[in-house]
Design a protein around this motif. Structure first.
Motif, short mmCIF file in Angstrom:
data_model
loop_
_atom_site.label_atom_id
_atom_site.label_comp_id
_atom_site.label_asym_id
_atom_site.label_seq_id
_atom_site.Cartn_x
_atom_site.Cartn_y
_atom_site.Cartn_z
N GLU A 185 0.81 -1.21 0.00
CA GLU A 185 0.00 0.00 0.00
C GLU A 185 0.85 1.27 0.00
O GLU A 185 0.57 2.21 -0.73
CB GLU A 185 -0.95 -0.02 1.19
CG GLU A 185 -1.88 -1.23 1.16
CD GLU A 185 -2.99 -1.14 2.18
OE1 GLU A 185 -3.65 -0.09 2.23
OE2 GLU A 185 -3.18 -2.12 2.92
N GLN A 186 1.87 1.34 0.82
CA GLN A 186 2.80 2.46 0.89
C GLN A 186 2.12 3.82 0.83
O GLN A 186 2.40 4.62 -0.08
CB GLN A 186 3.86 2.35 -0.22
CG GLN A 186 4.73 1.14 -0.10
CD GLN A 186 5.99 1.22 -0.95
OE1 GLN A 186 7.09 1.03 -0.47
NE2 GLN A 186 5.82 1.51 -2.22
N PRO A 187 1.23 4.12 1.78
CA PRO A 187 0.60 5.45 1.78
C PRO A 187 1.66 6.54 1.95
O PRO A 187 2.68 6.33 2.61
CB PRO A 187 -0.32 5.39 2.99
CG PRO A 187 0.29 4.34 3.88
CD PRO A 187 0.86 3.32 2.95
N GLU A 188 1.41 7.67 1.34
CA GLU A 188 2.37 8.76 1.39
C GLU A 188 2.05 9.78 2.49
O GLU A 188 2.95 10.44 3.00
CB GLU A 188 2.41 9.47 0.04
CG GLU A 188 2.94 8.59 -1.09
CD GLU A 188 3.02 9.35 -2.40
OE1 GLU A 188 2.65 10.55 -2.43
OE2 GLU A 188 3.46 8.75 -3.39
N GLN A 189 0.78 9.89 2.86
CA GLN A 189 0.38 10.87 3.86
C GLN A 189 -0.41 10.20 4.98
O GLN A 189 -1.03 9.16 4.78
CB GLN A 189 -0.46 11.98 3.22
CG GLN A 189 0.32 12.78 2.17
CD GLN A 189 -0.48 13.96 1.66
OE1 GLN A 189 -1.66 13.84 1.34
NE2 GLN A 189 0.15 15.12 1.57
N TRP A 190 -0.41 10.85 6.13
CA TRP A 190 -1.18 10.33 7.27
C TRP A 190 -2.65 10.19 6.90
O TRP A 190 -3.32 9.21 7.26
CB TRP A 190 -1.02 11.26 8.47
CG TRP A 190 0.32 11.17 9.13
CD1 TRP A 190 1.43 11.90 8.83
CD2 TRP A 190 0.68 10.31 10.20
NE1 TRP A 190 2.48 11.53 9.64
CE2 TRP A 190 2.05 10.56 10.51
CE3 TRP A 190 0.01 9.35 10.94
CZ2 TRP A 190 2.73 9.89 11.50
CZ3 TRP A 190 0.68 8.66 11.94
CH2 TRP A 190 2.03 8.93 12.20
N SER A 191 -3.19 11.16 6.19
CA SER A 191 -4.61 11.14 5.83
C SER A 191 -4.97 10.02 4.86
O SER A 191 -6.14 9.67 4.72
CB SER A 191 -5.02 12.49 5.24
OG SER A 191 -4.21 12.82 4.12
N ASP A 192 -3.96 9.44 4.19
CA ASP A 192 -4.23 8.29 3.32
C ASP A 192 -4.62 7.06 4.14
O ASP A 192 -5.25 6.14 3.61
CB ASP A 192 -2.98 7.95 2.50
CG ASP A 192 -2.63 9.02 1.49
OD1 ASP A 192 -3.52 9.82 1.14
OD2 ASP A 192 -1.46 9.07 1.07
#
Length: 332
Positions: free
Chosen positions: A154-161
């Motif tokens: 998944e590797q989200p880039e932002q906390w909100s992701d």
């Protein structure tokens, strides 16, 4: 034995300032005088490598041992569990390997190929701790959210992701390298989908120096890291530990009490040291292994000074029986 307050203070300063910065050499010849080790005829060198998580416990035990046996020298390296097995212990270059997860089948085979027989000894329980910056307005996290953040898929880039209530700011991640048993345990306990493990993302700052993780998280408002509890416990003013929600909606903070009770799931874990059976044929090495286990129930050393959960008396006796059997085999 009774230790004075200055010794405890010195050890806490060591854990805070040095962390797992590399290697420590503790020479028995330096332990002299009223506070030093006695010259009881026990002498020799003990070489130890492995887990950065177990490193402070091994250091504490070696210091205690030197106070009684001043003729013994210690060479200790913080290499990570896997790095210690692969590069030091299984090739036959060290007497002990510390580990924050059990030895693996391929490591056992490497040891066997070099006529090294590891003896698995459980020495404490750790509460693997997830830390964030003090100024981040998040106090708890679910295991699923933790898995999403660190997942290679998944590797989200932002906390909100990960959670829409969290900041619309980039994630900055710090953690142990892939040579670490803490890294391995995190994958096994957190990064899974059903029965399948999910890969650990690699776009993070990986290190075997726990103080570097502390420094990184302290220096960035939107940073996260994870490490053994002992290093967090000496830096509680610098970073914040997240409570972990294992799916029941009731987040549990990492502590010696919650690790001991079993509430802190899934991040409470056993810690190990592995002496080589052949090394136990040497009396000073066998005596140190006994000493470590004899003090493994000590609240003062294991809990108060280092920050881990001591063994129960029942578990201690089980480990001592295993050790004595190995010593008998090695010395006969």
């Amino acid at each position: 034995m009774t230790r004075n307050e200055s010794a405890v203070s010195t050890r806490r300063k060591f854990l805070t300032g040095v962390g797992a910065a590399g290697a420590a050499a503790l020479a028995g010849c330096q332990s002299t005088g009223d506070d030093g080790g006695s010259d009881d005829g026990l002498s020799g060198t003990i070489d130890i490598a492995g887990s950065s998580t177990v490193f402070p416990l091994a250091t504490a035990m070696s210091e205690e041992f030197l106070a009684e046996h001043g003729g013994v020298d210690f060479n200790m390296q913080s290499t990570g569990s896997g790095g210690g097995f692969a590069n030091h212990f299984c090739p036959g270059n060290t007497d002990f390997n510390n580990a924050s997860r059990p030895i693996r089948e391929q490591e056992e085979q490497q040891c066997a190929d070099n006529d090294v027989e590891p003896v698995e000894l459980t020495v404490a329980t750790d509460a693997l701790t997830v830390i964030v910056n003090n100024d981040l307005g998040i106090d708890s996290i679910t295991v699923d959210e933790l898995a999403t953040i660190w997942s290679a898929e998944e590797q989200p880039e932002q906390w909100s992701d990960v959670n829409s209530d969290w900041p619309d700011e980039p994630l900055e991640l710090y953690g142990p390298s892939d040579a670490s048993g803490t890294y391995d345990y995190f994958i096994e306990s957190v990064l899974h989908s059903g029965d399948e493990e999910v890969g650990h993302r690699q776009d993070y700052s990986g290190t075997e120096q726990d103080r570097t993780i502390i420094q990184g998280v302290e220096g960035s408002q939107y940073a996260m890291g994870y490490m053994g509890y002992a290093y967090y416990s000496t830096n509680k003013d610098r970073v914040k530990a997240l409570a972990i929600d294992d799916g029941d909606g009731e987040p549990v903070e990492p502590s010696l009490e919650t690790a001991r009770s079993g509430e802190y799931t899934p991040l409470a874990r056993p810690l190990f040291t592995y002496p080589a059976k052949s090394s136990l044929s040497e009396e000073h090495i066998a005596e140190f292994a006994r000493f470590w286990l004899e003090n493994s129930t000590s609240e003062e050393i294991v809990a108060e000074d280092v920050g881990y959960v001591p063994l129960s008396e029942e578990d201690q006796q089980e480990q001592l029986d295993k050790l004595e059997s190995a010593i008998e085999d090695a010395q006969n």
